[in-house]
Motif scaffolding. Structure first.
Motif, short mmCIF file in Angstrom:
data_model
loop_
_atom_site.label_atom_id
_atom_site.label_comp_id
_atom_site.label_asym_id
_atom_site.label_seq_id
_atom_site.Cartn_x
_atom_site.Cartn_y
_atom_site.Cartn_z
N LYS A 228 -37.79 -70.97 -32.82
CA LYS A 228 -38.87 -70.13 -32.43
C LYS A 228 -40.29 -70.53 -31.67
N ALA A 229 -40.30 -71.71 -32.65
CA ALA A 229 -41.80 -72.83 -31.76
C ALA A 229 -41.78 -72.79 -30.49
N TYR A 230 -40.90 -73.56 -30.50
CA TYR A 230 -40.38 -73.37 -29.16
C TYR A 230 -40.47 -72.24 -27.99
N GLY A 231 -40.34 -71.52 -28.78
CA GLY A 231 -40.36 -70.00 -27.68
C GLY A 231 -39.48 -69.50 -27.85
N HIS A 232 -37.97 -69.19 -28.21
CA HIS A 232 -37.00 -68.57 -27.49
C HIS A 232 -37.15 -67.82 -28.98
N TYR A 233 -36.34 -66.93 -28.32
CA TYR A 233 -36.27 -65.28 -29.39
C TYR A 233 -34.79 -65.16 -30.52
N ILE A 234 -35.19 -65.16 -31.35
CA ILE A 234 -34.11 -64.82 -32.55
C ILE A 234 -33.71 -63.91 -32.72
N GLY A 235 -33.06 -63.08 -32.14
CA GLY A 235 -32.14 -61.11 -32.22
C GLY A 235 -31.10 -61.81 -33.33
N ALA A 236 -30.97 -59.91 -33.17
CA ALA A 236 -30.27 -59.76 -34.33
C ALA A 236 -28.22 -59.33 -33.59
N HIS A 237 -27.58 -59.76 -34.90
CA HIS A 237 -26.18 -59.42 -33.96
C HIS A 237 -25.56 -58.75 -34.91
N SER A 238 -26.09 -58.03 -36.17
CA SER A 238 -25.31 -56.96 -37.06
C SER A 238 -25.21 -57.86 -37.63
N GLN A 239 -24.87 -56.97 -39.01
CA GLN A 239 -25.28 -57.69 -40.77
C GLN A 239 -23.82 -58.64 -40.67
N CYS B 129 -30.55 -54.55 -40.07
CA CYS B 129 -30.93 -56.60 -39.17
C CYS B 129 -33.02 -55.85 -38.79
N ALA B 130 -32.89 -54.17 -38.34
CA ALA B 130 -34.54 -54.16 -38.42
C ALA B 130 -35.73 -54.14 -38.85
N LYS B 131 -34.67 -54.24 -40.83
CA LYS B 131 -36.22 -54.47 -42.08
C LYS B 131 -35.92 -56.09 -41.29
N GLU B 132 -35.52 -56.75 -41.36
CA GLU B 132 -35.94 -57.91 -40.52
C GLU B 132 -36.40 -59.11 -39.14
N ILE B 133 -37.11 -57.85 -38.60
CA ILE B 133 -37.51 -57.65 -36.97
C ILE B 133 -39.40 -57.92 -37.90
N GLY B 134 -39.85 -59.32 -37.54
CA GLY B 134 -40.55 -59.45 -37.50
C GLY B 134 -40.76 -60.91 -38.60
N GLY B 135 -40.06 -60.92 -39.51
CA GLY B 135 -39.02 -61.67 -40.26
C GLY B 135 -38.46 -63.02 -39.64
N ILE B 136 -37.20 -62.77 -39.78
CA ILE B 136 -35.47 -63.91 -39.69
C ILE B 136 -35.59 -63.60 -37.93
N PHE B 137 -36.02 -62.20 -37.26
CA PHE B 137 -35.97 -62.05 -36.67
C PHE B 137 -37.34 -61.76 -35.63
N ASN B 138 -37.43 -62.75 -34.06
CA ASN B 138 -39.29 -62.10 -33.75
C ASN B 138 -39.21 -61.11 -32.81
N CYS B 139 -37.77 -61.51 -32.74
CA CYS B 139 -37.62 -60.47 -31.59
C CYS B 139 -37.35 -59.19 -32.32
#
Length: 656
Positions: free
Chosen positions: A530-541, A561-571
């Protein structure tokens, strides 16, 4: 009764394993003759430390593997000699199975067994485990492209002496030459059971003496020497095999631009084979020679060997490139978005073409680097999914190899990408169910397996006797059950575990290699990405085919998965598991939009049903095959392949 010959050259880390595999045999009437070929490490100390009275250590100056084996055979006490390389090992019943086969075929003087590598890959395919006599060893070798190995053979001492022992002065293929000569002077029996294990650690050779380049085999000279003892049928097979061996030599010489030596070899072949044989095989020889040179000089042919289906596309790509069709489709698709999908990227030395690698959509490090370099030279690379001028890279499933292998390459080329992970993987439940099933089918031993799956009245019979059988079994299970009934996948996994426990299959695997393929990306690595600039997205539960779930289950998969947007997932980008038209319905497309995802990615390009259209919540992607050939890549990325298969350009999606 039998002398076990083990040649050693700088094999201190492995020789104890080989000796102990001999000592643990259920048949114990043997001696072990270890011949040290001038090792410069502490191999001799390791041998002495084992301390069994049946072990004899013989030391000699470094002369090569052949000389070491010959010395051991000459100093053997018993009538029979069994060969074992210092970095290989036997199953505990190796000698007992040989003895039982000897009792059945007392006239046979050479016996060899089936073998596998340390990853479970079996060399010789055989559905029948009954030992049998090989009437024509040359024909056997032609059918299988292999035969006896130096760790799976037991020979009568008289026969190996009559055949002339191992040829000193040949660095590679010296054992081939010996087996061919043995086939001329003795009868051979094959034991189909897997009783030997060969290891491919770096530097796994008995000696490193630098001899000049020789032919892969001295089969022609062998045939000349023993021709009077061969039946006509055996002699014909030997001639055909001799031509093939010469062609391998020609391919090596010509690919290294040693043309003079190559033409000398060609002259020897014509003089040996005679005019009739030369004319009869000239077409085959030419095709095989061209194929061998191209295979050795172009990385794309590695992809052709591992993924034979792409050979047709490669031929079409070359034709399209010649007439300019690829350039034409680059122009037509110049304003169309290209989103690329990858799954696993392995180090070159760890890719072996097993089922879980092929069906896991895998690439090697060098192929991925070559593809990335080509794409960077043709396109801008970025992570804006609505910018048609950029190519976007995406990675599915979130396994460790994406961080350990793919991420450094992306960083070197200054490319950012999307990495899609399931919540279960991020929470420590690994690997994915589908990959557990692939793992079992990839590594389970050959045999017949009867699976009793919960909910099925009739057992499922799997007949696995070849690598192709593994693929057929996977296709049958995937098509009939896994996609249509998610519960069946878990029941099948439990049935696999009862039949052959996963824990036992994992024991023989290298831990680091297993982790790269089946362990998830740890939290600190995700933070670095994430620090480098990659996006971590959801691939279902839980990575189940959403369209086959009940409505509330499918919504829960996406809601969590939507609950984790801004947390685990940065996109706010979602990637559908499996991602085909059977696994994604209009319901899932609406659910991703309703729960706040800006985009949702499908798997690959395909024709859409009439009731659906491409949209930001059903974005198609391109899957590149295992190839570094630029013409092949141009054929795919230009859109020519998409048009040929689906009669359409790259699709656009509505950006409402």
């Amino acid at each position: 009764m039998v002398s076990v010959i083990i040649p050693v050259y700088n094999k201190a880390p492995y020789v104890a394993r080989a000796i102990r595999s001999a000592l643990k045999q259920t048949f114990q009437n043997f001696e072990i003759v270890v011949v040290d070929d001038g090792s410069s490490d502490n191999s001799c100390d390791v041998v002495r430390s084992i301390g069994d009275v049946r072990i004899r250590l013989i030391q000699q100056p470094n002369q090569g593997a052949s000389a070491a084996r010959n010395n051991g055979i000459l100093q053997a006490k018993y009538e029979w000699v069994a060969l074992l390389d210092a970095d290989d090992e036997w199953e505990s019943t190796f000698l007992a199975e040989w003895l039982a086969t000897l009792a059945r075929f007392p006239e046979i003087e050479t016996f060899f067994t089936n073998r596998r590598n340390q990853n479970g890959f079996v060399t010789l395919r055989s559905k029948d485990e009954t030992p049998r006599i090989i009437e024509n060893y040359f024909a056997f070798w032609l059918r299988n492209s292999t035969g006896i190995s130096s760790s799976s053979v037991v020979i009568k001492r008289r026969a190996i002496l009559e055949a002339g022992l191992f040829p000193v002065g040949i660095k590679g293929g010296e054992d081939w030459d010996t087996w061919f000569r043995l086939a001329c002077v003795s009868k051979i029996a094959f034991i189909p059971r897997v009783l030997a294990v060969y290891h491919t650690e770096l530097g796994a050779t008995a000696s490193t003496t630098d001899f000049p380049l020789r032919e892969t085999s001295n089969l022609i000279e062998t045939h000349t020497r023993f021709a009077h003892r061969m039946p006509p049928k055996l002699g014909t097979s030997a001639k055909i095999l001799a031509v093939r061996c010469r062609l391998d030599t020609l391919a090596v010489l010509f690919s290294r631009k040693r043309f003079r030596e190559g033409f000398e070899q060609l002259g020897k072949m014509r003089q040996y084979a005679g005019t009739v044989l030369y004319v009869a095989f000239i077409h085959t020889m030419f095709v095989r020679l061209v194929w061998s040179i191209m295979r050795r000089t172009s990385r794309c042919w590695q992809g052709v060997r591992n993924y034979p289906g792409c050979f047709r596309d490669l031929i079409i790509a070359c034709l399209f490139q010649v007439v300019g069709i690829n350039h034409f489709f680059f122009f037509l698709n110049r304003r169309r978005k290209r989103v690329l999908t990858y799954h696993n990227v392995f180090p070159d030395t760890q890719f072996s073409g097993l089922l879980h690698e092929l069906k896991g959509i895998s690439h090697t490090e060098s192929v991925f680097r070559a593809q990335l370099a080509y794409i960077k030279s043709k396109f801008l690379c970025g992570i804006n999914l609505d910018d048609a001028g950029e190519v976007t890279f995406t990675f599915d499933d979130g396994y460790l190899n994406q961080y350990a292998v793919a991420h450094p390459i992306l960083k070197k080329f200054q490319v950012r990408a999307y990495f899609f992970c399931t919540l279960d993987m991020l929470r420590g439940k690994e690997p994915l169910l589908i990959d557990e099933l692939l793992f079992w089918l990839s590594y389970v031993e050959f045999g017949n397996y009867e699976l009793r799956v919960h909910g099925n009245r009739d057992p499922i019979l799997l007949e696995i006797w070849s690598e192709n059988d593994r693929r057929q079994c996977w296709r049958q299970l995937y098509q009939q059950f896994i996609v249509h009934d998610p519960c069946f996948g878990q029941h099948l996994r439990d049935s696999f575990d009862r039949c052959r426990p996963y824990a036992e299959l994992r024991k023989g695997l290298d831990a680091s290699r297993y982790a790269l393929r089946f362990s998830g990306i740890p939290a600190p690595a995700l933070a670095e990405m994430k620090a480098y600039g990659h996006y971590i997205g959801a691939h279902s539960q839980s990575h189940l085919p959403l369209a086959s779930l009940a409505a509330d289950e499918a919504e829960n998969e996406i809601r969590e998965c939507a609950k984790e947007i801004g947390g685990i997932f940065n996109c706010a980008v979602f990637c559908y598991p499996f991602g085909g038209t059977r696994e994604v319905s209009q319901r899932e497309i609406e659910l991703t939009a309703r729960h706040g995802f800006t985009h949702a990615l499908a798997n690959t390009y395909f024709s859409m049903p009439n009731d659906r259209c491409y949209s930001p919540h059903f974005v198609p992607r391109i899957g590149l095959p295992f190839t570094a050939n630029k013409i092949h890549l141009a054929y795919i990325l230009s859109g020519a392949q998409c048009f040929l298969h689906h009669r359409r350009l790259f699709p656009k999606w509505k950006t409402t």
